[in-house]
Design an enzyme around this catalytic site. Structure first.
Site, mmCIF file in Angstrom:
data_model
loop_
_atom_site.group_PDB
_atom_site.id
_atom_site.type_symbol
_atom_site.label_atom_id
_atom_site.label_comp_id
_atom_site.label_asym_id
_atom_site.label_seq_id
_atom_site.Cartn_x
_atom_site.Cartn_y
_atom_site.Cartn_z
ATOM 1 N N SER A 74 0.928 -0.985 -0.225
ATOM 2 C CA SER A 74 0.352 -0.050 -0.223
ATOM 3 C C SER A 74 1.291 1.419 0.290
ATOM 4 C CB SER A 74 -0.812 -0.034 1.169
ATOM 5 O OG SER A 74 -1.698 0.541 0.900
ATOM 6 N N HIS A 183 -8.453 1.102 -1.212
ATOM 7 C CA HIS A 183 -8.278 -0.701 -1.838
ATOM 8 C C HIS A 183 -9.553 -0.998 -2.325
ATOM 9 C CE1 HIS A 183 -3.656 0.545 -1.778
ATOM 10 N NE2 HIS A 183 -4.026 0.140 -0.333
#
Length: 293
Positions: A74, A183
């Site tokens: 991430s 996400h």
């Protein structure tokens, strides 16, 4: 986060000093002393993780250890790109700050949450989110290990998916203390805005390949980096495949740089035959150096 490194290595202290200058406030004090409730706000968490990871990288680089390729989970992908020469610290930190603010705004506009499902395969979790999607938006966001996947989406849909996962035999379903459905498609406004932001800064072709979260494959061209970072906001973090990609390309030593050792644990589960280290302070760096030499 990073305090021990900054106290023992000037290279790390310099990273935090530059971070304070870029952000216009003492992110270093927040990293070193908290308070936790401020550090947990994504607008602070993301820059803090980025700087702490880079501080660890600079210390390791000073010891003569250089990666063959990098990857990050991430926001960690920005530190991986910095290590690969995509941009300087100031540019990377500015991008991370923009990303954090855009994601926070998207989260307030489209409320959502995330939950970790333990004990089901990624394929089973895909079945879970498919079954729950009639309630609302829910996706497999972070494919972290063969038995750990994080789901993300609208509150009711994540709750329904969590219930289905338990019924399908998940060992545990852990709601995550996050401020949004990261996400997932609920972040689309942040992805669109970040795509424009990425066009405003210089991103160089990489010195070494980086495995991108959204493709789980190597990237090296600046154009690919821009595209993949924009897609990453709504796309899944394909961590299992990313680690497998690096291992299949010959990586036999993995070093997690930054706070904690969560990724090291995931890597060990994904690729049991590789050596894994974490470096977040002086003692862990000493352990790495003594094992590698």
């Amino acid at each position: 986060m990073g305090k021990n490194l900054a106290e023992n290595y000037s290279a790390a202290a310099n990273v935090f000093r530059r971070g304070d200058e870029v952000l216009g406030f003492s992110i270093s004090k927040l990293c070193f002393d908290g308070p936790d409730e401020d550090l947990k706000q994504t607008v602070n968490t993301q820059p803090a993780l980025f700087l702490t990871s880079i501080a660890a990288f600079e210390v390791v680089r000073e010891q003569g250890i250089m990666p063959a390729f990098t990857a990050g989970h991430s926001v960690g992908e920005y530190a991986a790109l910095y290590a690969a020469g995509a941009f300087d610290l100031e540019t990377g930190l500015w991008l991370v700050k923009q990303r954090a603010e855009l994601m926070q705004r998207a989260a307030s506009e489209n409320p959502g949450t995330m939950a970790a499902i333990l004990g089901l395969s990624p394929e089973q979790v895909q079945e879970v989110v498919f079954k729950a999607s009639n309630v609302g938006v829910v996706v497999a966001a972070n494919l972290n290990s063969p038995i750990q996947t994080v789901i993300s989406g609208e509150l009711d849909a994540v709750a329904r998916a969590s219930q289905i996962a338990s019924e399908m035999g998940a060992k545990r379903v852990v709601p995550l203390n996050v401020s949004g459905a990261f996400h997932s498609p609920l972040m689309q406004s942040a992805a669109d805005a970040l795509e424009k932001t990425l066009c405003k800064v210089e991103i160089r072709d990489l010195d070494i390949p980086v495995v991108a979260n959204v493709t789980a494959d190597f990237e090296i061209a600046a154009r690919e980096v821009r595209e993949n970072l924009a897609k990453q906001i709504t796309g899944s973090v394909r961590w299992v495949e990313s680690v497998q990609r690096m291992a299949s390309a010959g990586a036999d030593v993995f070093v997690e740089l930054g706070p904690g050792n969560v990724l090291a644990g995931l890597v060990k589960r994904i690729a049991p035959d590789v050596e894994v280290y974490s470096v977040g302070d002086k003692s862990s760096l000493d352990a790495l150096m003594s094992n590698l030499h």
